[in-house]
Design an enzyme around this catalytic site. Structure first.
Site, PDB file in Angstrom:
ATOM      1  CE  LYS A  99      27.604  -3.063  -7.489  1.00 40.29           C
ATOM      2  NZ  LYS A  99      27.897  -2.008  -8.474  1.00 40.29           N
ATOM      3  NE  ARG A 133      -1.652  -2.288   2.776  1.00 33.87           N
ATOM      4  CZ  ARG A 133      -1.770  -3.560   2.394  1.00 33.87           C
ATOM      5  NH1 ARG A 133      -2.827  -3.946   1.745  1.00 33.87           N
ATOM      6  NH2 ARG A 133      -0.842  -4.458   2.702  1.00 33.87           N
ATOM      7  CB  THR A 134       3.486   2.516   2.262  1.00 30.50           C
ATOM      8  OG1 THR A 134       2.713   2.125   3.402  1.00 30.50           O
ATOM      9  CG2 THR A 134       4.143   3.855   2.537  1.00 30.50           C
ATOM     10  CG  HIS A 150       3.902   3.944   8.667  1.00 29.35           C
ATOM     11  ND1 HIS A 150       3.992   4.794   7.586  1.00 29.35           N
ATOM     12  CD2 HIS A 150       3.482   2.752   8.167  1.00 29.35           C
ATOM     13  CE1 HIS A 150       3.633   4.147   6.493  1.00 29.35           C
ATOM     14  NE2 HIS A 150       3.327   2.903   6.822  1.00 29.35           N
ATOM     15  NE  ARG A 208       7.308   0.688   4.787  1.00 28.61           N
ATOM     16  CZ  ARG A 208       6.088   0.172   4.766  1.00 28.61           C
ATOM     17  NH1 ARG A 208       5.895  -1.074   4.397  1.00 28.61           N
ATOM     18  NH2 ARG A 208       5.041   0.907   5.115  1.00 28.61           N
TER      19      ARG A 208
END
Ligand code: NCD
Length: 312
Positions: A89, A60-61, A138, A110
């Protein structure tokens, strides 16, 4: 520009914690979200590029940020898993951000580490929006949660709000409880004892004279609730898989809840659900979680347009 209000100081701002918002900020943003929903301007973000950096799973986000940006005429770049980037890396987050800021106008990130969004904001000279950092915060989910409550209940003031599930690790709960402390909410924290609301959050609420109670069984408090905000047990945050097994089935809500609740109770969930809400509730007028997810579009559009200075 169709919007004539002043920008309330949003231009260029990072959005890292819900604590970054005053009550006035929250109400202003929700008013812009309403305008976005009623009359979206499909060229508002022309020539703007957003970077979507997702170091943790998301449906969703990530997709609603992507959709929100594109619906306003902008373009997006980014990744949905860090394994395909130079992080693999050994590149540091700081260096990654130093690169990405040269390719885009805003960063939406995120990350699984608490505090990663704050670090990214320090590295970047463009706005950074926290799309979830570990078990911490959030904030953009909270904005759409507030928008949903306002639309469904007609007010944010003086509501009885239950939070159910994994209150220890649930970042959506942490952000929403702080936001609702501006609106004279009474809070009911319903969880197994081992997954209760962290003490520092409870202390913060006490310091603001917010009334709250804690319970383990929803039946103890359900009659009082206007809103029940359900969350999943956050499997990925448990250090010990056996601990998760103990709690994964702690709650399984079904239609029997409605017999012991107010008629106009709304049931919210940031989603994904993994068994805590029986789909038999989906068709009831109380279930608002799918509409709630849809509200991510106007709310994220409002936030993006504001931090990019496109609303004056
Ligand atoms: C939440 C999250 O990522 O914290 N999901 C979301 O953004 N809608 C809730 C969760 O994962 O349980």
């Amino acid at each position: 520009m169709i919007f004539l209000m002043d920008n309330n100081g949003f231009k260029g701002r990072d959005i890292i914690s819900i604590r970054d918002f005053s009550k006035k900020d929250l109400l202003y943003l929700l008013s812009i979200a309403k305008r976005m929903e009623q009359s979206p301007d499909t060229s508002l973000l022309n020539n703007k590029i957003a970077s979507l950096l997702f170091f943790e799973p998301s449906t969703r986000t990530r997709l609603s940020f992507d959709s929100a940006f594109k619906k306003l005429g902008g373009k997006t770049i980014g990744f949905a898993q860090a394994e395909v980037t130079s992080v693999k890396k050994g590149e540091t987050l700081w260096d990654t951000i130093k690169m990405v800021e040269q390719y885009s106008d805003v960063i939406i990130m995120r990350h699984y580490i608490e505090g990663a969004a704050r670090l990214a904001a320090e590295a970047a000279s463009i706005p950074v929006l926290n799309a979830g950092d570990g078990a911490n915060q959030h904030p953009t989910q909270t904005l759409l949660d507030l928008y949903t409550i306002l639309k469904e209940k007609g007010t944010l003031e003086g509501l009885n709000i239950g939070f159910l599930g994994d209150l220890k690790y649930g970042r959506t709960v942490h952000s929403l409880a702080i936001a609702l402390s501006h609106f004279n909410a009474k809070m009911f924290f319903i969880s197994p004892k081992a997954l209760s609301m962290p003490k520092d959050y409870l202390d913060e609420l006490k310091g603001k004279n917010i009334k709250f109670t804690e319970a383990e069984d929803v039946a103890e408090v359900s009659k009082q609730l206007d809103v029940l905000y359900v969350t999943r047990i956050q499997k990925e945050r448990f250090a010990d898989a056996l601990e998760y097994e103990k709690y994964k089935n702690a709650y399984k809500l079904d239609k029997s809840l409605l017999k012991i609740s107010k008629k106009d109770l709304i049931i919210m969930h940031p989603l994904p659900r993994v068994g805590e809400i029986n789909p038999e509730l989906d068709d009831t007028k109380n279930a608002v979680y799918f509409r709630q997810a849809g509200n991510g579009i106007p709310v994220r559009q409002a936030l993006l347009a504001l931090v990019l200075g496109k609303i004056k």
